[in-house]
Scaffold this motif. Structure first.
Motif, short mmCIF file in Angstrom:
data_model
loop_
_atom_site.label_atom_id
_atom_site.label_comp_id
_atom_site.label_asym_id
_atom_site.label_seq_id
_atom_site.Cartn_x
_atom_site.Cartn_y
_atom_site.Cartn_z
N ARG A 1 0.86 -1.19 0.00
CA ARG A 1 0.00 0.00 0.00
C ARG A 1 0.89 1.24 0.00
O ARG A 1 1.71 1.43 0.89
N THR A 2 0.73 2.06 -1.04
CA THR A 2 1.55 3.25 -1.23
C THR A 2 0.64 4.45 -1.39
O THR A 2 -0.42 4.36 -2.00
N ALA A 3 1.06 5.57 -0.82
CA ALA A 3 0.31 6.82 -1.00
C ALA A 3 1.32 7.96 -1.12
O ALA A 3 2.42 7.89 -0.57
N LEU B 1 -15.33 18.27 5.43
CA LEU B 1 -15.76 16.98 5.98
C LEU B 1 -16.30 16.05 4.90
O LEU B 1 -16.02 14.85 4.92
N GLN B 2 -17.07 16.58 3.96
CA GLN B 2 -17.60 15.75 2.89
C GLN B 2 -16.46 15.18 2.05
O GLN B 2 -16.48 14.00 1.68
N THR B 3 -15.46 15.99 1.76
CA THR B 3 -14.33 15.55 0.96
C THR B 3 -13.53 14.49 1.72
O THR B 3 -13.14 13.47 1.14
N TYR B 4 -13.30 14.70 3.00
CA TYR B 4 -12.59 13.72 3.83
C TYR B 4 -13.35 12.39 3.80
O TYR B 4 -12.76 11.34 3.57
N ASP B 5 -14.66 12.46 3.97
CA ASP B 5 -15.49 11.25 3.92
C ASP B 5 -15.44 10.60 2.54
O ASP B 5 -15.37 9.38 2.43
N ASP B 6 -15.50 11.42 1.48
CA ASP B 6 -15.46 10.90 0.11
C ASP B 6 -14.18 10.12 -0.16
O ASP B 6 -14.20 9.13 -0.89
N LEU B 7 -13.08 10.58 0.40
CA LEU B 7 -11.77 10.02 0.07
C LEU B 7 -11.37 8.84 0.94
O LEU B 7 -10.39 8.16 0.66
N LEU B 8 -12.13 8.59 2.00
CA LEU B 8 -11.83 7.46 2.88
C LEU B 8 -12.90 6.40 2.77
O LEU B 8 -14.05 6.69 2.43
N SER B 9 -12.52 5.20 3.10
CA SER B 9 -13.52 4.14 3.19
C SER B 9 -14.42 4.45 4.38
O SER B 9 -14.06 5.24 5.25
N GLU C 1 -5.56 6.31 6.77
CA GLU C 1 -5.37 4.91 6.38
C GLU C 1 -3.90 4.78 5.97
O GLU C 1 -3.57 4.74 4.79
N PRO C 2 -3.00 4.76 6.95
CA PRO C 2 -1.57 4.88 6.66
C PRO C 2 -1.05 3.78 5.75
O PRO C 2 -1.24 2.60 6.03
N PRO C 3 -0.43 4.18 4.64
CA PRO C 3 0.15 3.18 3.74
C PRO C 3 1.46 2.65 4.32
O PRO C 3 2.06 3.26 5.21
N GLU C 4 1.88 1.54 3.77
CA GLU C 4 3.16 0.97 4.19
C GLU C 4 4.33 1.80 3.65
O GLU C 4 5.39 1.85 4.26
N LEU C 5 4.11 2.45 2.51
CA LEU C 5 5.11 3.33 1.92
C LEU C 5 4.47 4.69 1.70
O LEU C 5 3.55 4.83 0.89
N LEU C 6 4.95 5.68 2.44
CA LEU C 6 4.44 7.05 2.34
C LEU C 6 5.46 7.89 1.60
O LEU C 6 6.61 7.99 2.01
N THR D 1 -13.30 6.64 7.94
CA THR D 1 -13.94 7.83 8.48
C THR D 1 -14.43 7.60 9.88
O THR D 1 -14.24 8.44 10.77
N ALA D 2 -15.04 6.45 10.13
CA ALA D 2 -15.56 6.16 11.46
C ALA D 2 -14.42 5.94 12.46
O ALA D 2 -14.49 6.39 13.60
N ALA D 3 -13.40 5.25 12.03
CA ALA D 3 -12.30 4.91 12.94
C ALA D 3 -11.36 6.08 13.18
O ALA D 3 -10.77 6.19 14.25
N VAL D 4 -11.21 6.95 12.20
CA VAL D 4 -10.25 8.04 12.29
C VAL D 4 -10.92 9.35 11.88
O VAL D 4 -10.85 9.76 10.72
N PRO D 5 -11.59 10.01 12.82
CA PRO D 5 -12.22 11.28 12.46
C PRO D 5 -11.17 12.32 12.09
O PRO D 5 -10.02 12.25 12.51
N LEU D 6 -11.56 13.28 11.29
CA LEU D 6 -10.66 14.33 10.84
C LEU D 6 -9.99 15.05 12.00
O LEU D 6 -8.83 15.45 11.92
N SER D 7 -10.67 15.17 13.10
CA SER D 7 -10.12 15.88 14.27
C SER D 7 -8.91 15.18 14.87
O SER D 7 -8.15 15.79 15.63
#
Length: 166
Positions: free
Chosen positions: A36-38, A59-67, A110-115, A71-77
């Protein structure tokens, strides 16, 4: 690993090749198929909110871009990268620095293995750039950074690769 070199030496191209976005013109890149790379690009790479039919908020964009799980596990805050007063602002009204902070929050949720970080301190305040630099050694995966930032280059403790312009 910190990648340095003059403009045009190929730092961004190397990161794009590591991300699988471009094929190398010489040599080969070997990576695990499920790696997983980002990548945080130099320029903002958020999807155009107008393609969704309306101005998308932070918030909508953050939700759009995450599974949904992300979003539930890692809120933007979680990251403190975006001030809560800006959560309902349309993304296109944010400064470049704020948009890059939103992109970074999405990558870290959603931290990738290679950032891969291309000029990660551009458009950030000195405080945020310093905090980001301090957090890199504690990242749970591998981090490859391309940067001109003098402070980062001077204080970097990890591996280095200096590219020379052809």
């Amino acid at each position: 690993m910190l990648i340095t070199g003059s403009n045009g030496a190929g730092k961004s191209t190397l990161l794009a090749a590591l991300a699988g976005k471009v094929e190398p013109t010489q040599g080969t890149i070997h990576r695990a198929e499920d790696l997983r790379t980002a990548m945080l690009h130099q320029e903002v790479q958020l999807p155009d909110p107008r393609n969704r039919g309306a101005q998308r908020t932070v918030l909508q964009t953050y939700d759009d871009l995450l599974s949904e799980q992300g979003t539930a596990a890692v809120p933007l805050s979680t990251f403190g990268l975006i001030h809560p007063r800006d959560y309902e602002r349309p993304v296109e009204q944010l400064s470049t620095g704020q948009q890059r902070r939103l992109e970074l929050a999405v990558l870290l949720a959603e931290p990738p293995e290679l950032l891969l970080l291309d000029e990660p301190t551009n458009h950030y305040s000195l405080l945020l750039a310093t905090e980001l630099e301090a957090a890199i050694p504690h990242y749970p995966g591998a981090v490859v950074i391309a940067s001109h930032d003098r402070w980062l280059r001077r204080t970097w403790q990890g591996s280095r690769l200096h590219l020379v312009r052809p």
